[in-house]
Design a protein around this motif. Structure first.
Motif, mmCIF file in Angstrom:
data_model
loop_
_atom_site.group_PDB
_atom_site.id
_atom_site.type_symbol
_atom_site.label_atom_id
_atom_site.label_comp_id
_atom_site.label_asym_id
_atom_site.label_seq_id
_atom_site.Cartn_x
_atom_site.Cartn_y
_atom_site.Cartn_z
ATOM 1 N N GLU A 1 0.861 -1.193 0.000
ATOM 2 C CA GLU A 1 0.000 0.000 0.000
ATOM 3 C C GLU A 1 0.895 1.239 0.000
ATOM 4 O OE1 GLU A 1 -3.339 0.269 0.106
ATOM 5 O OE2 GLU A 1 -4.142 -1.644 0.854
ATOM 6 N N ALA A 2 1.621 1.427 -1.080
ATOM 7 C CA ALA A 2 2.639 2.472 -1.087
ATOM 8 C C ALA A 2 2.043 3.874 -1.199
ATOM 9 C CB ALA A 2 3.631 2.230 -2.219
ATOM 10 N N THR A 3 1.009 4.027 -2.014
ATOM 11 C CA THR A 3 0.400 5.351 -2.184
ATOM 12 C C THR A 3 -0.118 5.844 -0.834
ATOM 13 O OG1 THR A 3 -0.342 4.527 -4.327
ATOM 14 C CG2 THR A 3 -1.213 6.657 -3.631
ATOM 15 N N LYS A 4 -0.841 4.953 -0.161
ATOM 16 C CA LYS A 4 -1.431 5.281 1.132
ATOM 17 C C LYS A 4 -0.332 5.634 2.147
ATOM 18 C CE LYS A 4 -4.155 2.786 4.337
ATOM 19 N NZ LYS A 4 -4.435 1.372 4.599
ATOM 20 N N THR A 5 0.688 4.808 2.187
ATOM 21 C CA THR A 5 1.771 5.015 3.152
ATOM 22 C C THR A 5 2.520 6.317 2.876
ATOM 23 O OG1 THR A 5 1.980 2.630 3.229
ATOM 24 C CG2 THR A 5 3.751 3.885 4.256
ATOM 25 N N ALA A 6 2.729 6.608 1.592
ATOM 26 C CA ALA A 6 3.430 7.850 1.242
ATOM 27 C C ALA A 6 2.643 9.062 1.742
ATOM 28 C CB ALA A 6 3.634 7.924 -0.271
ATOM 29 N N VAL A 7 1.333 8.997 1.595
ATOM 30 C CA VAL A 7 0.479 10.100 2.073
ATOM 31 C C VAL A 7 0.599 10.202 3.598
ATOM 32 C CG1 VAL A 7 -1.912 10.907 2.300
ATOM 33 C CG2 VAL A 7 -1.107 9.991 0.123
ATOM 34 N N GLU A 8 0.567 9.039 4.254
ATOM 35 C CA GLU A 8 0.705 9.032 5.718
ATOM 36 C C GLU A 8 2.042 9.614 6.170
ATOM 37 O OE1 GLU A 8 -2.107 5.083 6.306
ATOM 38 O OE2 GLU A 8 0.054 4.948 6.747
ATOM 39 N N MET A 9 3.074 9.339 5.349
ATOM 40 C CA MET A 9 4.401 9.877 5.679
ATOM 41 C C MET A 9 4.485 11.365 5.362
ATOM 42 S SD MET A 9 7.104 6.932 4.483
ATOM 43 C CE MET A 9 8.594 7.824 4.963
ATOM 44 N N GLY A 10 3.461 11.881 4.731
ATOM 45 C CA GLY A 10 3.414 13.315 4.437
ATOM 46 C C GLY A 10 4.245 13.708 3.231
ATOM 47 N N ASN A 11 4.654 12.733 2.403
ATOM 48 C CA ASN A 11 5.479 13.070 1.246
ATOM 49 C C ASN A 11 5.232 12.086 0.103
ATOM 50 O OD1 ASN A 11 7.433 13.770 -0.593
ATOM 51 N ND2 ASN A 11 9.016 14.096 0.956
ATOM 52 N N PRO A 12 4.310 12.435 -0.792
ATOM 53 C CA PRO A 12 3.965 11.513 -1.879
ATOM 54 C C PRO A 12 5.165 11.155 -2.763
ATOM 55 C CG PRO A 12 2.632 13.545 -1.969
ATOM 56 C CD PRO A 12 3.594 13.720 -0.861
ATOM 57 N N LYS A 13 6.210 11.992 -2.732
ATOM 58 C CA LYS A 13 7.364 11.743 -3.620
ATOM 59 C C LYS A 13 8.157 10.496 -3.223
ATOM 60 C CE LYS A 13 8.343 16.418 -5.203
ATOM 61 N NZ LYS A 13 9.151 17.587 -4.863
ATOM 62 N N VAL A 14 8.028 10.050 -1.970
ATOM 63 C CA VAL A 14 8.807 8.861 -1.567
ATOM 64 C C VAL A 14 8.096 7.558 -1.934
ATOM 65 C CG1 VAL A 14 10.031 10.036 0.298
ATOM 66 C CG2 VAL A 14 7.885 8.844 0.808
ATOM 67 N N PHE A 15 6.971 7.705 -2.641
ATOM 68 C CA PHE A 15 6.197 6.541 -3.083
ATOM 69 C C PHE A 15 7.081 5.452 -3.699
ATOM 70 C CE2 PHE A 15 4.367 4.698 -6.978
ATOM 71 C CZ PHE A 15 3.355 3.914 -6.438
ATOM 72 N N ASN A 16 7.934 5.873 -4.630
ATOM 73 C CA ASN A 16 8.726 4.844 -5.332
ATOM 74 C C ASN A 16 9.722 4.149 -4.399
ATOM 75 O OD1 ASN A 16 10.417 7.076 -5.167
ATOM 76 N ND2 ASN A 16 11.241 6.856 -7.237
ATOM 77 N N MET A 17 10.220 4.885 -3.397
ATOM 78 C CA MET A 17 11.185 4.272 -2.480
ATOM 79 C C MET A 17 10.501 3.294 -1.514
ATOM 80 S SD MET A 17 14.252 5.081 -3.230
ATOM 81 C CE MET A 17 13.678 4.826 -4.885
ATOM 82 N N ILE A 18 9.226 3.549 -1.225
ATOM 83 C CA ILE A 18 8.460 2.590 -0.408
ATOM 84 C C ILE A 18 8.325 1.279 -1.188
ATOM 85 C CG2 ILE A 18 6.212 2.117 0.660
ATOM 86 C CD1 ILE A 18 5.969 5.199 1.069
ATOM 87 N N VAL A 19 7.975 1.414 -2.476
ATOM 88 C CA VAL A 19 7.844 0.225 -3.328
ATOM 89 C C VAL A 19 9.192 -0.501 -3.423
ATOM 90 C CG1 VAL A 19 7.298 -0.605 -5.640
ATOM 91 C CG2 VAL A 19 6.000 1.300 -4.683
ATOM 92 N N PHE A 20 10.263 0.286 -3.576
ATOM 93 C CA PHE A 20 11.615 -0.280 -3.672
ATOM 94 C C PHE A 20 11.938 -1.082 -2.403
ATOM 95 C CE2 PHE A 20 16.412 0.860 -4.042
ATOM 96 C CZ PHE A 20 16.674 -0.336 -4.674
ATOM 97 N N GLY A 21 11.572 -0.519 -1.243
ATOM 98 C CA GLY A 21 11.803 -1.207 0.031
ATOM 99 C C GLY A 21 11.083 -2.550 0.070
ATOM 100 N N SER A 22 9.838 -2.548 -0.389
ATOM 101 C CA SER A 22 9.060 -3.793 -0.400
ATOM 102 C C SER A 22 9.726 -4.819 -1.315
ATOM 103 C CB SER A 22 7.636 -3.527 -0.899
ATOM 104 O OG SER A 22 7.033 -2.552 -0.109
#
Lengths: 183, 373
Positions: free
Chosen positions: A113-134
């Motif tokens: 759930e990267a989009t959701k998590t990025a919003v929760e982190m307050g920075n939509p730009k880190v979306f791709n790095m969340i996916v990368f982490g997964s």
């Protein structure tokens, strides 16, 4: 070890840059790498995808029709690349943007759930790095030390202050990835 | 070991030019090679090595700037993509006729006409058979990786000066746009005025001193007898290239029943196709010409005596296949030569190549021997 993967989504989701950071991390790990993007009109306003190959040996074709891993970030890419995962391979997707979840029964499927998590982190730009982490969690082909070095190499120096944030996003991605189906 | 980076093929061309001591780049932007000049402009080598980078008003202007600058005995280059190279053809013919060294890069896209911006290999004939008018040849290098994009800049200049002849790097959009690990060369200083005089003083327009004869650079010779002598000298030079500077890579050809011949991007696809075919139990090898002119004619001839067939895999309707047929004919072999290709900017996939091989050589595969006619 050879990992042949496709990362596919909308332009602007950071698909190409995720591939670049992955490739640079591979170099830091002393591996051969190839990063082959879709370019030209394909990129404009539509889907963006990049083939990344990381290998211990000389890399042959940058053009592939089968992949060990597919990271899929929108429905168009799901339609195109779900069938391109090798049997026993890995598919990772963000349910936000994917209306019809994958139906294959012969591959490992993970949901992030990267989009959701990025919003929760307050920075939509880190979306791709969340996916990368997964991805790194489910396919631990690269060490986190080398990923950090890869980030340093691929980001211009003026953005180096953002490396801790990116590492945090990678960490988050590793935590939130969920198994949907394991074969 | 040099600096290791992740770079696009086009970016590497620019970087390699700066590092090998290139004196000047004259070009005009066109997809898919615009990153060459973008990178040069961003690097501003005129502040470091003193290399000139100039965006001309057109491809015709670029190649004529190369012509003029090459006449001074300096290392100069240009790059473009297919339609732009067509515009340069006249200038290239003049450069070959005036016997000047220079480097021309063609990052091919699909044609004819404006065609597409996706990769293609349909300029093979244009590159190896001339392109412009008159009996001339260029040395043509075909890189298949980003590393080779780096290596062939220096090699291209070396060969161009060895023969006083234009050299071409014939790449394609895929290699230009692809990023790979590349080990960059160390910096070589640009030639000093003294070095240019020492190396090229007997033909270049370096400024006449009282002690030497005039150096005249021209492709014009109104006396037919002399023009024929010029042509004979050119031909002798091309034969020398064929003797001394053929480069190729043979992969798993020793026991191969079938040999795939492919260069550049399609050779990468075919390397995978060889793996796939071998896994199926088919004895397939790959011959990758690195120089397209001079063509690895002898290597094909030797293979023709023991293999059942050649499959030329190109991103075109089949151009190099004619050179393979010629070599097989000269070898007196009845090995069959066929072609598989995709056009219009489409790159074949490894599976397609293996399927094509199985279909086109089904007779040989069924009966296990060469088919006789």
């Amino acid at each position: 070890m050879t990992e042949e993967m496709i990362i596919a989504g909308f332009g602007g989701q950071g698909v190409l840059s995720m591939g670049k950071i992955l490739a640079y991390s591979g170099i830091m790990e002393d591996k051969e790498v190839t990063w082959f993007p879709s370019y030209g009109p394909e990129m404009r306003g539509g889907t963006a995808n990049v083939t990344v190959i990381v290998s211990d040996t000389r890399i042959s074709s940058p053009i592939l029709q089968e992949f060990d891993t597919a990271i899929i970030l929108n429905q168009q890419s799901m339609d195109k690349f779900e069938k391109a995962v090798k049997p026993g391979g890995t598919l990772l997707y963000d349910p936000n943007g994917v209306i019809n979840p994958p139906t294959r029964t012969d591959i490992n499927i993970y949901k992030v759930e990267a989009t959701k998590t990025a919003v929760e982190m307050g920075n939509p730009k880190v979306f791709n790095m969340i996916v990368f982490g997964s991805y790194l969690k489910v396919r631990p082909i690269l060490s986190l030390d080398n990923v950090e070095k890869g980030l340093e190499k691929s980001l211009p120096e003026r953005y180096h202050k953002l490396i801790p944030l990116n590492l945090e996003a990678i960490q988050k991605g590793q935590e939130i990835v969920k198994d949907v189906q394991l074969v | 070991m040099g600096e290791v980076k992740l770079m696009k093929g086009n970016e590497v061309l620019a970087e390699a030019a700066i590092r090998c001591g290139c004196d000047g780049y004259f070009g005009y932007p066109i997809t898919p090679q615009s990153e060459v000049m973008e990178t040069l402009m961003a690097r501003q080598p005129w502040n470091s090595t003193g290399m000139v980078v100039l965006q001309a008003e057109s491809e015709v202007a670029s190649i004529n700037m190369v012509y003029g600058a090459a006449a001074t005995g300096k290392k100069v280059m240009t790059s473009s993509s297919s339609p732009g190279i067509s515009l340069m053809a006249e200038g290239i013919s003049y450069i070959a006729g005036a016997e000047l060294p220079c480097l021309i890069v063609n990052v091919q896209r699909g044609g004819p006409g404006l065609g597409t911006i996706q990769p293609s290999q349909a300029d093979y004939f244009q590159a190896v058979k001339g392109g412009g008018h008159g009996d001339y040849k260029m040395i043509v290098l075909a890189p298949s990786s980003v590393q080779e994009m780096n290596d062939f800049v220096d090699l291209g200049f070396e060969l161009a000066f060895k023969y006083r002849n234009p050299a071409m790097i014939l790449a394609d959009g895929a290699i230009g746009q692809m990023m790979e690990k590349v080990e960059l060369a160390d910096y070589k200083p640009r030639w000093t005025k003294e070095e240019v005089l020492e190396k090229n003083g007997d033909w270049a327009t370096t400024g006449k001193t009282a002690s030497r004869k005039k150096n005249i650079v021209t492709s014009l010779e109104m006396d037919s007898a002399k023009m024929e002598q010029n042509n004979l000298r050119f031909q002798e030079k091309y034969r020398k290239m064929e003797e001394e500077d053929v480069r190729y890579e043979a992969i798993q050809c020793d026991d191969a029943d079938f040999v795939i011949v492919a260069f550049g991007t399609s050779s990468r696809v075919c390397l995978k196709a060889v793996e796939v075919a071998r896994a199926k139990g088919l004895k397939v090898g790959l011959l990758r010409p690195i120089t397209l002119f001079p063509f690895p004619n002898k290597a094909i001839k030797e293979l023709a005596r023991k293999t059942k067939g050649f499959l030329s895999v190109e991103m075109s309707a089949g151009q190099m296949v004619e050179d393979i047929k010629l070599a097989v004919y000269e070898a007196g072999s009845n090995a069959r030569v066929d072609h598989f290709g995709r056009m219009g900017g489409i790159i074949p996939t490894p599976t397609e190549v293996v399927e094509a091989l199985e279909e086109k050589f089904s007779w040989e595969l069924s009966y296990g021997v060469k088919r006789s006619y």
